[in-house]
Design an enzyme around this catalytic site. Structure first.
Site, PDB file in Angstrom:
ATOM      1  N   ARG A  29       0.831  -1.212   0.000  1.00 54.41           N
ATOM      2  CA  ARG A  29       0.000   0.000   0.000  1.00 54.41           C
ATOM      3  C   ARG A  29       0.866   1.262   0.000  1.00 54.41           C
ATOM      4  O   ARG A  29       0.415   2.330   0.413  1.00 54.41           O
ATOM      5  CB  ARG A  29      -0.910  -0.018   1.239  1.00 54.41           C
ATOM      6  N   ASP A  54       9.530  -5.697   2.713  1.00 55.23           N
ATOM      7  CA  ASP A  54       8.980  -6.537   1.640  1.00 55.23           C
ATOM      8  C   ASP A  54       8.207  -5.696   0.619  1.00 55.23           C
ATOM      9  O   ASP A  54       7.240  -5.027   0.962  1.00 55.23           O
ATOM     10  CB  ASP A  54       8.025  -7.572   2.252  1.00 55.23           C
ATOM     11  N   TYR A  59       3.415  -4.026  -6.997  1.00 55.48           N
ATOM     12  CA  TYR A  59       2.772  -3.111  -6.043  1.00 55.48           C
ATOM     13  C   TYR A  59       2.703  -1.698  -6.632  1.00 55.48           C
ATOM     14  O   TYR A  59       3.714  -1.146  -7.059  1.00 55.48           O
ATOM     15  CB  TYR A  59       3.502  -3.098  -4.696  1.00 55.48           C
ATOM     16  N   HIS A 130       6.221 -14.466  -6.851  1.00 53.53           N
ATOM     17  CA  HIS A 130       5.033 -13.931  -6.160  1.00 53.53           C
ATOM     18  C   HIS A 130       3.892 -14.946  -6.113  1.00 53.53           C
ATOM     19  O   HIS A 130       3.230 -15.105  -5.100  1.00 53.53           O
ATOM     20  CB  HIS A 130       4.581 -12.658  -6.883  1.00 53.53           C
ATOM     21  N   ASN A 161       2.806 -17.947  -1.887  1.00 54.06           N
ATOM     22  CA  ASN A 161       1.541 -18.540  -2.342  1.00 54.06           C
ATOM     23  C   ASN A 161       1.730 -19.884  -3.041  1.00 54.06           C
ATOM     24  O   ASN A 161       0.888 -20.285  -3.851  1.00 54.06           O
ATOM     25  CB  ASN A 161       0.782 -17.561  -3.246  1.00 54.06           C
ATOM     26  N   GLN A 182       5.960 -17.263   1.617  1.00 59.96           N
ATOM     27  CA  GLN A 182       5.115 -16.143   2.042  1.00 59.96           C
ATOM     28  C   GLN A 182       3.647 -16.466   1.758  1.00 59.96           C
ATOM     29  O   GLN A 182       3.144 -16.210   0.674  1.00 59.96           O
ATOM     30  CB  GLN A 182       5.550 -14.847   1.325  1.00 59.96           C
ATOM     31  N   GLY A 216      -5.898  -7.819   6.332  1.00 54.98           N
ATOM     32  CA  GLY A 216      -6.124  -6.599   5.551  1.00 54.98           C
ATOM     33  C   GLY A 216      -6.800  -5.503   6.367  1.00 54.98           C
ATOM     34  O   GLY A 216      -7.355  -4.565   5.803  1.00 54.98           O
ATOM     35  N   SER A 266       0.553  -1.629   7.592  1.00 57.46           N
ATOM     36  CA  SER A 266       0.102  -0.252   7.836  1.00 57.46           C
ATOM     37  C   SER A 266       1.050   0.758   7.187  1.00 57.46           C
ATOM     38  O   SER A 266       2.267   0.571   7.168  1.00 57.46           O
ATOM     39  CB  SER A 266       0.031   0.007   9.346  1.00 57.46           C
ATOM     40  N   ARG A 271       1.023   3.575  13.883  1.00 52.28           N
ATOM     41  CA  ARG A 271       0.644   2.153  13.931  1.00 52.28           C
ATOM     42  C   ARG A 271       1.841   1.241  13.683  1.00 52.28           C
ATOM     43  O   ARG A 271       1.925   0.148  14.247  1.00 52.28           O
ATOM     44  CB  ARG A 271      -0.445   1.881  12.893  1.00 52.28           C
TER      45      ARG A 271
END
Ligand code: NAP
Length: 301
Positions: A29, A54, A59, A130, A161, A182, A216, A266, A271
């Site tokens: 994010r 990471d 992204y 990924h 994954n 991951q 999330g 975050s 946070r």
């Protein structure tokens, strides 16, 4: 009541010999901020004791564009040359929007070069596939990884994954060890606790990097009955230790003997700082299992 051991602040990145913090920080994010705000976030993570960072080439895809998160971190490095050396830098590739997954030698080799260019670095410490590309033979992946490690572009190799069978097959064919996996893992997503992935990671000495450790954000804002039950179980433990529910969620993940590393998602400095409270919790077996039972939604046998 029997207590679980406390989580140490650092651990090894699988069999690599590289030390990493037991919490990581993720950049899914991250794109779309200015360089000053982005730099503040990197500092917030480092100040919280986090050394594993990471990101992924994809992204930013969507609003900011493929590669935007790596580019932003590259700009942060450009303006703050000391920062690269203070972190274990991880990225990923192998998703090619709009076509889903590509792990062919030609694609991955270019993807890694492009990541290094965007990040403005000569090498990443951990490069991860990924998502598994069903159509590439694992021996082709193995050759590609061997080549990029020999070329010094990639220090260590991990996956994300992948199923346990995909990991076992690739590990058998790949001369470079798989040092990390991951998967999604949180008190709301416990598949890996029960399907053998965490057991395989312990057997193969792979670090488990837990993505979306707060589901999330749903741990902070639970919606349905199951999510509320998980949140309540975490809140009880959090209150007893004077920390937030989200810190308890990170801590619950880290308490598993595979020592999964929650990737804090975050993008809020306060946070990120608060995540370090996760180390203040001492779990009892009863409390840890109570969260698991809430997550399962049915009692243990
Ligand atoms: P997360 O920690 O589960 O969720 C973070 C989200 O929760 C943020 O939007 C955050 O908002 C929000 N949030 C709300 N209340 C919060 C609170 N009290 N404390 C902390 N966050 C709160 O993690 P994630 O972002 O979904 O994923 C984390 C990392 O996992 C990513 O950055 C990426 O590195 C990795 N990942 C990997 C994959 C993969 O396929 N390998 C997939 C997804 C993610 P604020 O920013 O406003 O705090």
């Amino acid at each position: 009541m029997s207590n679980l051991p406390n989580t140490p602040a650092t651990r090894q990145l699988g069999s690599s010999g590289i030390e990493i913090s037991s919490l990581a920080w993720g950049m899914w994010r991250f794109a779309g901020q200015d360089v000053a705000a982005a730099t503040e976030l990197v500092h917030a993570a480092l100040d919280a004791g986090i050394t594993l960072f990471d990101t992924a080439d994809i992204y930013g895809f969507g609003e900011q564009g493929f590669g935007a998160a790596e580019e932003l971190l590259g700009e942060v490095f450009n303006e703050n040359p000391d920062l690269r050396g203070r972190m274990v830098l991880a990225t990923k590739g192998g998703i090619t929007p709009p076509v889903p997954y590509d792990s062919s030698a030609e694609y991955l080799t270019k993807a890694i070069d492009n990541s290094l260019r965007r990040l403005r670095v000569d090498q990443v410490d951990l490069w991860q596939i990924h998502r598994p590309d069903i159509l590439t033979h694992p021996s082709e992946i193995a050759r590609t990884i061997e080549n990029v490690v020999k070329a010094g572009k990639v220090r260590t190799f991990g996956v994300s994954n992948f199923t346990t069978a995909q990991i076992a097959t690739l590990a058998q064919l790949c001369p470079v060890p798989i040092v990390s996996t991951q998967p999604e893992l949180s008190p709301l997503c416990i598949d890996t606790v029960e399907n053998g992935e965490l057991d395989q990671a312990m057997a193969m000495d792979m670090a488990v990097l837990a993505w979306s450790p707060l589901g999330g954000g749903r741990i902070a804002d639970p919606k349905d009955q199951r999510e509320q039950a998980v949140a309540a179980a975490l809140s009880g433990v959090a209150a007893a230790h004077g920390v937030s529910r989200t810190a308890a969620a990170y801590s619950w993940i880290m308490a598993h003997p595979a020592r999964p590393v929650p990737i804090v998602g975050s993008q809020n400095p306060a946070r990120i700082a608060e995540a370090a409270d996760a180390f203040k919790i001492q779990w009892t077996r009863a409390d840890w299992y109570a969260v698991l039972v809430a997550a399962r939604g049915v009692p243990l046998p």
